[in-house]
Design a protein around this motif. Structure first.
Motif, short mmCIF file in Angstrom:
data_model
loop_
_atom_site.label_atom_id
_atom_site.label_comp_id
_atom_site.label_asym_id
_atom_site.label_seq_id
_atom_site.Cartn_x
_atom_site.Cartn_y
_atom_site.Cartn_z
N MET A 130 0.83 -1.23 0.00
CA MET A 130 0.00 0.00 0.00
C MET A 130 0.86 1.27 0.00
O MET A 130 0.30 2.37 0.09
CB MET A 130 -0.95 0.06 1.20
CG MET A 130 -1.81 -1.19 1.42
SD MET A 130 -2.84 -1.54 0.01
CE MET A 130 -4.03 -0.21 0.14
N SER A 131 2.17 1.14 -0.06
CA SER A 131 3.00 2.35 -0.02
C SER A 131 3.10 2.97 -1.42
O SER A 131 2.62 2.42 -2.40
CB SER A 131 4.40 2.01 0.48
OG SER A 131 5.11 1.33 -0.52
N PHE A 132 3.74 4.11 -1.46
CA PHE A 132 3.97 4.81 -2.73
C PHE A 132 5.47 4.81 -2.99
O PHE A 132 6.27 5.11 -2.08
CB PHE A 132 3.45 6.24 -2.63
CG PHE A 132 3.74 7.06 -3.85
CD1 PHE A 132 2.93 6.99 -4.97
CD2 PHE A 132 4.83 7.92 -3.87
CE1 PHE A 132 3.19 7.75 -6.09
CE2 PHE A 132 5.10 8.69 -4.99
CZ PHE A 132 4.27 8.60 -6.10
N THR A 133 5.88 4.42 -4.20
CA THR A 133 7.31 4.30 -4.50
C THR A 133 7.78 5.54 -5.25
O THR A 133 7.48 5.70 -6.43
CB THR A 133 7.59 3.05 -5.33
OG1 THR A 133 6.81 1.99 -4.82
CG2 THR A 133 9.04 2.69 -5.27
N THR A 134 8.51 6.41 -4.56
CA THR A 134 8.94 7.66 -5.19
C THR A 134 9.92 7.41 -6.33
O THR A 134 9.92 8.14 -7.31
CB THR A 134 9.60 8.57 -4.15
OG1 THR A 134 10.54 7.80 -3.42
CG2 THR A 134 8.58 9.14 -3.21
N THR A 135 10.76 6.37 -6.20
CA THR A 135 11.78 6.13 -7.23
C THR A 135 11.19 5.46 -8.47
O THR A 135 11.93 5.17 -9.40
CB THR A 135 12.90 5.24 -6.67
OG1 THR A 135 12.34 4.23 -5.87
CG2 THR A 135 13.88 6.05 -5.88
N SER A 136 9.89 5.18 -8.48
CA SER A 136 9.30 4.61 -9.70
C SER A 136 8.89 5.72 -10.67
O SER A 136 8.41 5.44 -11.76
CB SER A 136 8.07 3.77 -9.34
OG SER A 136 7.05 4.61 -8.86
N THR A 141 13.70 10.21 -10.72
CA THR A 141 14.98 9.64 -11.16
C THR A 141 15.66 10.56 -12.18
O THR A 141 16.88 10.61 -12.23
CB THR A 141 14.77 8.25 -11.76
OG1 THR A 141 13.88 8.34 -12.85
CG2 THR A 141 14.23 7.29 -10.74
N ALA A 142 14.85 11.28 -12.98
CA ALA A 142 15.47 12.19 -13.96
C ALA A 142 16.20 13.31 -13.24
O ALA A 142 17.27 13.74 -13.68
CB ALA A 142 14.40 12.75 -14.89
N ILE A 143 15.63 13.78 -12.14
CA ILE A 143 16.32 14.83 -11.37
C ILE A 143 17.62 14.28 -10.80
O ILE A 143 18.67 14.92 -10.88
CB ILE A 143 15.41 15.36 -10.24
CG1 ILE A 143 14.24 16.15 -10.84
CG2 ILE A 143 16.20 16.23 -9.28
CD1 ILE A 143 14.67 17.40 -11.57
N SER A 197 18.52 7.33 -15.53
CA SER A 197 17.26 7.57 -14.82
C SER A 197 16.22 6.51 -15.16
O SER A 197 15.50 6.04 -14.28
CB SER A 197 16.73 8.96 -15.17
OG SER A 197 16.56 9.06 -16.57
N ILE A 198 16.15 6.12 -16.44
CA ILE A 198 15.08 5.18 -16.84
C ILE A 198 15.37 3.78 -16.30
O ILE A 198 14.46 3.04 -15.97
CB ILE A 198 14.92 5.19 -18.37
CG1 ILE A 198 14.33 6.53 -18.78
CG2 ILE A 198 14.03 4.05 -18.84
CD1 ILE A 198 14.04 6.66 -20.23
N ARG A 199 16.67 3.44 -16.16
CA ARG A 199 17.01 2.12 -15.60
C ARG A 199 16.40 1.96 -14.21
O ARG A 199 15.76 0.95 -13.92
CB ARG A 199 18.53 1.98 -15.52
CG ARG A 199 18.97 0.62 -14.99
CD ARG A 199 20.46 0.52 -14.84
NE ARG A 199 21.16 0.73 -16.10
CZ ARG A 199 21.90 1.79 -16.38
NH1 ARG A 199 22.05 2.74 -15.47
NH2 ARG A 199 22.49 1.91 -17.54
N VAL A 204 12.09 -0.47 -11.00
CA VAL A 204 11.22 -0.40 -9.82
C VAL A 204 9.76 -0.48 -10.26
O VAL A 204 8.95 -1.25 -9.72
CB VAL A 204 11.50 0.89 -9.03
CG1 VAL A 204 10.50 1.03 -7.90
CG2 VAL A 204 12.93 0.86 -8.50
N MET A 205 9.41 0.30 -11.30
CA MET A 205 8.02 0.35 -11.76
C MET A 205 7.59 -1.03 -12.27
O MET A 205 6.50 -1.52 -11.92
CB MET A 205 7.89 1.38 -12.87
CG MET A 205 6.49 1.59 -13.34
SD MET A 205 6.45 2.70 -14.74
CE MET A 205 7.02 1.62 -16.03
N ALA A 206 8.42 -1.68 -13.06
CA ALA A 206 8.06 -2.98 -13.65
C ALA A 206 7.80 -4.00 -12.55
O ALA A 206 6.78 -4.71 -12.58
CB ALA A 206 9.18 -3.46 -14.56
#
Lengths: 266, 182
Positions: A130-136, A141-143, A197-199, A204-206
């Protein structure tokens, strides 16, 4: 004994699957909903609104504080558990910076440590259900990657002046090949922040999306929901590994780029 | 026209936000918010690490290294001291032995000197006694000869007188002296 527990647990899963199975099993899978940014106070997501991003970034900061400051607060000669972990993390990143970026890279150690601790904590916090993943998020990540790219470019030119351009001029290659290689090197240099950044965000998102997809299957399969639940367990274990490895990869690539800025010769 | 396109973009963003299968990662309307809070979080972590955590951990690690080094140095020191003490003990032992030998030799020499002195004194005393005795013997011998001479002279005179002669003292003394010699 362990075997007995296993079968009991299996039976419980099956029974609960029968009892809690939805009346009309609908394939309601929304794997991307977990990445939605929403205001916690209600209303639009303005720049300064307090959102779930704010909450989980703050929790990451708190976790870093708990581990590195509270954990090391006893300053024991013989360290306890938390202090051991803090010292281990310190030694791990310090050695990485020293080995990869060289002795003169050590003054960037706090900066690299910041990146590593943030990504590690954000990744692990994101694994809490139920958490939110900031690094996704690409925005985050671009920043991070952009900061590294800017730092490396500025440090490269400040340290070496125009000599930093030698990074693109492969002097060990035949003269005729050098302009072509220079173009390739230039492109690869500017692709760095993109891949960097996309790596991280992609991995994480996948992983999180796959967990949600399996969770959706579990809701839809009823009696056979134990199959996706086992799959979720396995993928979750993999995700724990990925959470650490992606933080490690991001950090070591930062060190490699920094080495290019400090010693641009091939 | 400009406001029209803006509205259109806004509408598209809203649509992306609202529709389920879209990627929230590409919803640019949330980027400002994320970047703002990320900047704050990164600055916070950087300050926490660079101001407090990293110097503290570095100090703890250095202190531990120092303690270990000190302990090793102290152990080395104590070992050197032990070796030194052993050397001193051996040296003291050798010194004592040499001293004992020296004292023995000295005593022996002293005794020798005393002995020599006593022997010399004894020799001297013996020599003196011998000389004295020889002198006494010589005296006794001379005394005896004189007595013999007197007795001989007296006897000769008495014999001469008994035989009816007239004793010539001078002739008798000469005769006695001749006899004594031969």
């Amino acid at each position: 004994m362990g075997k007995l527990f296993f079968y009991v647990a299996l039976a419980l899963v099956l029974v609960s699957g029968v009892i809690f199975a939805p009346e009309h099993a609908a394939l309601a899978i929304h794997p991307m909903d977990q990445f939605n940014v929403a205001s916690l106070t209600g209303g639009a997501v303005g720049t300064f609104a307090i959102t779930n991003v704010t909450l989980w970034l703050a929790l990451a900061v708190v976790c870093v504080f708990l581990l590195m400051v509270v954990g090391s607060s006893r300053r024991a000669i013989v360290p306890g558990r938390a202090q051991s972990v803090a010292e281990l993390t310190y030694g791990f990143i310090y050695k990485m910076v020293e080995d990869v970026a060289g002795k003169d890279g050590v003054k960037f150690f706090p900066y690299i440590m910041t990146l590593f601790m943030f990504i590690l904590m954000a990744n692990f916090l994101g694994l809490i259900p139920m958490s939110f993943t900031t690094t996704s998020h690409i925005a985050v990540t671009a920043i991070l990657a952009g900061l590294v790219f800017l730092t490396v470019t500025i440090v490269g030119f400040v340290k070496n002046g125009a000599g930093f351009l030698g990074l693109f001029w492969v002097s060990s290659a035949p003269l005729a090949l050098r302009p072509i290689l220079a173009i390739i090197e230039l492109i690869s240099y500017f692709v760095r922040p993109v891949s960097h950044s996309i790596r991280l965000a992609g991995n994480v998102m996948a992983g999180h999306a796959v967990l949600k997809v399996f969770a959706g299957f579990a809701g839809a399969l009823g009696l056979f929901s134990f199959l996706p639940i086992f799959a979720i367990t396995a993928v979750y274990a993999l995700e724990v590994l990925v959470a650490f490895i992606q933080a490690y990869v991001f950090t070591i690539l930062t060190c490699v780029y920094l080495k290019d800025a400090l010693h641009p010769s091939h | 026209m400009a406001s029209n396109t803006q509205d259109a973009a806004h509408g598209a963003a809203e649509a992306a936000h609202g529709s389920a299968p879209g990627m929230p990662q590409l919803d640019f309307s949330t980027f400002g918010n994320q970047i703002f809070w990320l900047a704050i979080a990164l600055v916070a972590i950087y300050l926490i690490l660079s101001r407090v955590a990293l110097p503290r951990i570095a100090a703890v690690l250095a202190e531990r290294q120092g303690t270990i080094t000190n302990d090793l140095a102290a152990a080395e020191d104590l070992k050197a001291k032990a070796v030194e003490a052993e050397d001193a003990y051996n040296k003291a032992l050798a010194d004592a032995r040499a001293e004992a030998q020296r004292i023995a030799a000295e005593t022996r020499a002293e005794i020798q000197v005393g002995l020599d002195e006593a022997i010399a004194k004894a020799d001297e005393q013996i020599a003196a006694k011998t000389a004295e005795s020889e002198k006494a013997i010589g005296e006794i011998k001379a005394g005896a000869l004189e007595s013999v001479k007197l007795v001989a002279a007296d006897t000769a005179e008495a014999l001469v007188t008994a035989l009816g002669g007239k004793a010539d003292e001078k002739a008798i003394a000469t005769a006695v002296a001749d006899r004594m010699k031969g």
